[in-house]
Write a protein that holds these residues in place. Structure first.
Motif, PDB file in Angstrom:
ATOM      1  N   TRP A   1       0.785  -1.220   0.000  1.00 21.25           N
ATOM      2  CA  TRP A   1       0.000   0.000   0.000  1.00 21.25           C
ATOM      3  C   TRP A   1       0.824   1.280   0.000  1.00 21.25           C
ATOM      4  O   TRP A   1       0.457   2.253  -0.642  1.00 21.25           O
ATOM      5  N   PHE A   2       1.935   1.330   0.699  1.00 23.89           N
ATOM      6  CA  PHE A   2       2.677   2.588   0.787  1.00 23.89           C
ATOM      7  C   PHE A   2       3.649   2.780  -0.371  1.00 23.89           C
ATOM      8  O   PHE A   2       4.247   3.838  -0.507  1.00 23.89           O
ATOM      9  N   LYS A   3       3.799   1.766  -1.214  1.00 28.15           N
ATOM     10  CA  LYS A   3       4.650   1.880  -2.393  1.00 28.15           C
ATOM     11  C   LYS A   3       3.837   2.006  -3.683  1.00 28.15           C
ATOM     12  O   LYS A   3       4.383   2.351  -4.722  1.00 28.15           O
ATOM     13  N   ALA A   4       2.555   1.726  -3.623  1.00 32.05           N
ATOM     14  CA  ALA A   4       1.727   1.663  -4.827  1.00 32.05           C
ATOM     15  C   ALA A   4       1.611   3.008  -5.538  1.00 32.05           C
ATOM     16  O   ALA A   4       1.621   3.070  -6.761  1.00 32.05           O
ATOM     17  N   GLY A   5       1.512   4.090  -4.807  1.00 29.06           N
ATOM     18  CA  GLY A   5       1.339   5.394  -5.426  1.00 29.06           C
ATOM     19  C   GLY A   5       2.527   5.862  -6.229  1.00 29.06           C
ATOM     20  O   GLY A   5       2.388   6.690  -7.136  1.00 29.06           O
ATOM     21  N   SER A   6       3.708   5.349  -5.932  1.00 30.42           N
ATOM     22  CA  SER A   6       4.898   5.776  -6.662  1.00 30.42           C
ATOM     23  C   SER A   6       4.889   5.314  -8.108  1.00 30.42           C
ATOM     24  O   SER A   6       5.648   5.834  -8.929  1.00 30.42           O
ATOM     25  N   GLN A   7       4.020   4.373  -8.458  1.00 30.14           N
ATOM     26  CA  GLN A   7       3.951   3.877  -9.833  1.00 30.14           C
ATOM     27  C   GLN A   7       3.521   4.952 -10.815  1.00 30.14           C
ATOM     28  O   GLN A   7       3.835   4.881 -11.995  1.00 30.14           O
ATOM     29  N   ILE A   8       2.808   5.966 -10.328  1.00 30.51           N
ATOM     30  CA  ILE A   8       2.346   7.008 -11.240  1.00 30.51           C
ATOM     31  C   ILE A   8       3.513   7.807 -11.806  1.00 30.51           C
ATOM     32  O   ILE A   8       3.414   8.401 -12.871  1.00 30.51           O
ATOM     33  N   PHE A   9       4.642   7.809 -11.094  1.00 29.29           N
ATOM     34  CA  PHE A   9       5.818   8.525 -11.563  1.00 29.29           C
ATOM     35  C   PHE A   9       6.724   7.652 -12.435  1.00 29.29           C
ATOM     36  O   PHE A   9       7.710   8.130 -12.977  1.00 29.29           O
ATOM     37  N   ALA A  10       6.384   6.373 -12.571  1.00 25.49           N
ATOM     38  CA  ALA A  10       7.172   5.459 -13.402  1.00 25.49           C
ATOM     39  C   ALA A  10       6.904   5.737 -14.883  1.00 25.49           C
ATOM     40  O   ALA A  10       5.970   6.460 -15.236  1.00 25.49           O
ATOM     41  N   GLU A  11       7.684   5.135 -15.718  1.00 21.05           N
ATOM     42  CA  GLU A  11       7.605   5.381 -17.164  1.00 21.05           C
ATOM     43  C   GLU A  11       6.217   5.092 -17.732  1.00 21.05           C
ATOM     44  O   GLU A  11       5.675   5.878 -18.483  1.00 21.05           O
ATOM     45  N   GLY A  12       5.624   3.954 -17.385  1.00 15.09           N
ATOM     46  CA  GLY A  12       4.339   3.564 -17.969  1.00 15.09           C
ATOM     47  C   GLY A  12       3.118   4.084 -17.247  1.00 15.09           C
ATOM     48  O   GLY A  12       1.996   3.872 -17.690  1.00 15.09           O
ATOM     49  N   GLY A  13       3.289   4.748 -16.127  1.00 14.78           N
ATOM     50  CA  GLY A  13       2.151   5.233 -15.366  1.00 14.78           C
ATOM     51  C   GLY A  13       1.596   4.178 -14.427  1.00 14.78           C
ATOM     52  O   GLY A  13       2.225   3.164 -14.151  1.00 14.78           O
ATOM     53  N   LEU A  14       0.393   4.413 -13.937  1.00 14.46           N
ATOM     54  CA  LEU A  14      -0.237   3.564 -12.931  1.00 14.46           C
ATOM     55  C   LEU A  14      -1.468   2.894 -13.522  1.00 14.46           C
ATOM     56  O   LEU A  14      -2.352   3.572 -14.041  1.00 14.46           O
ATOM     57  N   ASP A  15      -1.516   1.577 -13.460  1.00 15.96           N
ATOM     58  CA  ASP A  15      -2.682   0.826 -13.908  1.00 15.96           C
ATOM     59  C   ASP A  15      -3.441   0.348 -12.677  1.00 15.96           C
ATOM     60  O   ASP A  15      -2.908  -0.393 -11.859  1.00 15.96           O
ATOM     61  N   TYR A  16      -4.695   0.765 -12.541  1.00 20.91           N
ATOM     62  CA  TYR A  16      -5.489   0.334 -11.398  1.00 20.91           C
ATOM     63  C   TYR A  16      -5.807  -1.145 -11.518  1.00 20.91           C
ATOM     64  O   TYR A  16      -6.171  -1.626 -12.583  1.00 20.91           O
ATOM     65  N   LEU A  17      -5.638  -1.857 -10.445  1.00 18.68           N
ATOM     66  CA  LEU A  17      -5.836  -3.300 -10.369  1.00 18.68           C
ATOM     67  C   LEU A  17      -4.972  -4.050 -11.372  1.00 18.68           C
ATOM     68  O   LEU A  17      -5.294  -5.156 -11.776  1.00 18.68           O
ATOM     69  N   GLY A  18      -3.856  -3.447 -11.775  1.00 21.16           N
ATOM     70  CA  GLY A  18      -2.940  -4.093 -12.694  1.00 21.16           C
ATOM     71  C   GLY A  18      -3.472  -4.232 -14.109  1.00 21.16           C
ATOM     72  O   GLY A  18      -2.921  -4.956 -14.909  1.00 21.16           O
ATOM     73  N   ASN A  19      -4.547  -3.527 -14.423  1.00 19.60           N
ATOM     74  CA  ASN A  19      -5.194  -3.646 -15.723  1.00 19.60           C
ATOM     75  C   ASN A  19      -5.140  -2.295 -16.432  1.00 19.60           C
ATOM     76  O   ASN A  19      -5.786  -1.343 -16.009  1.00 19.60           O
TER      77      ASN A  19
END
Length: 168
Positions: free
Chosen positions: A32-50
């Protein structure tokens, strides 16, 4: 209202990690505390991995959507909304919030209010435990629980006193 958010938050902290560990679903980051950092990754953030569900690439857009949607929902709730006439806005009931009619009896309704407060307080305490565990161990609550089950005497609150394993 804080208790309801804490109950949803506690459920939201453990659900992705449980799904990834026990059902085979894969997320970019389930803790939970690392999940939000995905939005700053190259591909962005996919909710529920989809990626076809919601694919977020801008933190400003996500923040804007959350502010607008929550503002609209809260404005609707405070203004009467689906709660109807003469109902308490904090305990709306009615067809939308109590479709099974569990709180039709006033005595049962009072008892359910107390149960909601008690469960909400427990969820707030659980969230505090999640925060402390994440700082001390750098792991999510499910992984901490599994580590404790594997070696209860070696992995507990008394053996991990200092936050030495945290790496953001």
């Amino acid at each position: 209202i804080h208790a309801r958010w804490a109950m949803l938050g506690a459920l939201g902290c453990v659900t992705p990690e449980l799904l990834e560990k026990f059902s085979g679903n894969t997320f970019g980051e389930a803790v939970w505390f690392k999940a939000g950092s995905q939005i700053f990754a190259e591909g962005g953030l996919d909710y529920l991995g989809n990626s076809s569900l919601v694919h977020a690439q801008s933190i400003i857009a996500v923040l804007g959507c959350q502010v607008v949607l929550m503002g609209a929902i809260e404005g609707y709730r405070v203004g009467g909304g689906p709660a109807g006439e003469g109902l308490d806005a904090c305990y709306p009931g009615g067809d939308y919030f109590d479709p099974l009619g569990l709180a039709d009896d006033p005595d049962t309704f009072a008892e359910l209010k107390v149960k909601e407060i008690k469960n909400g307080r427990l969820a707030m305490f659980a969230m505090f435990g999640f925060y402390v565990q994440s700082i001390v161990t750098g792991e999510g609550p499910v992984q901490n629980w599994l580590d404790h089950l594997e070696a209860p005497g070696a992995v507990n609150g008394l053996t991990n006193i200092y936050a030495t394993k945290f790496s953001p």
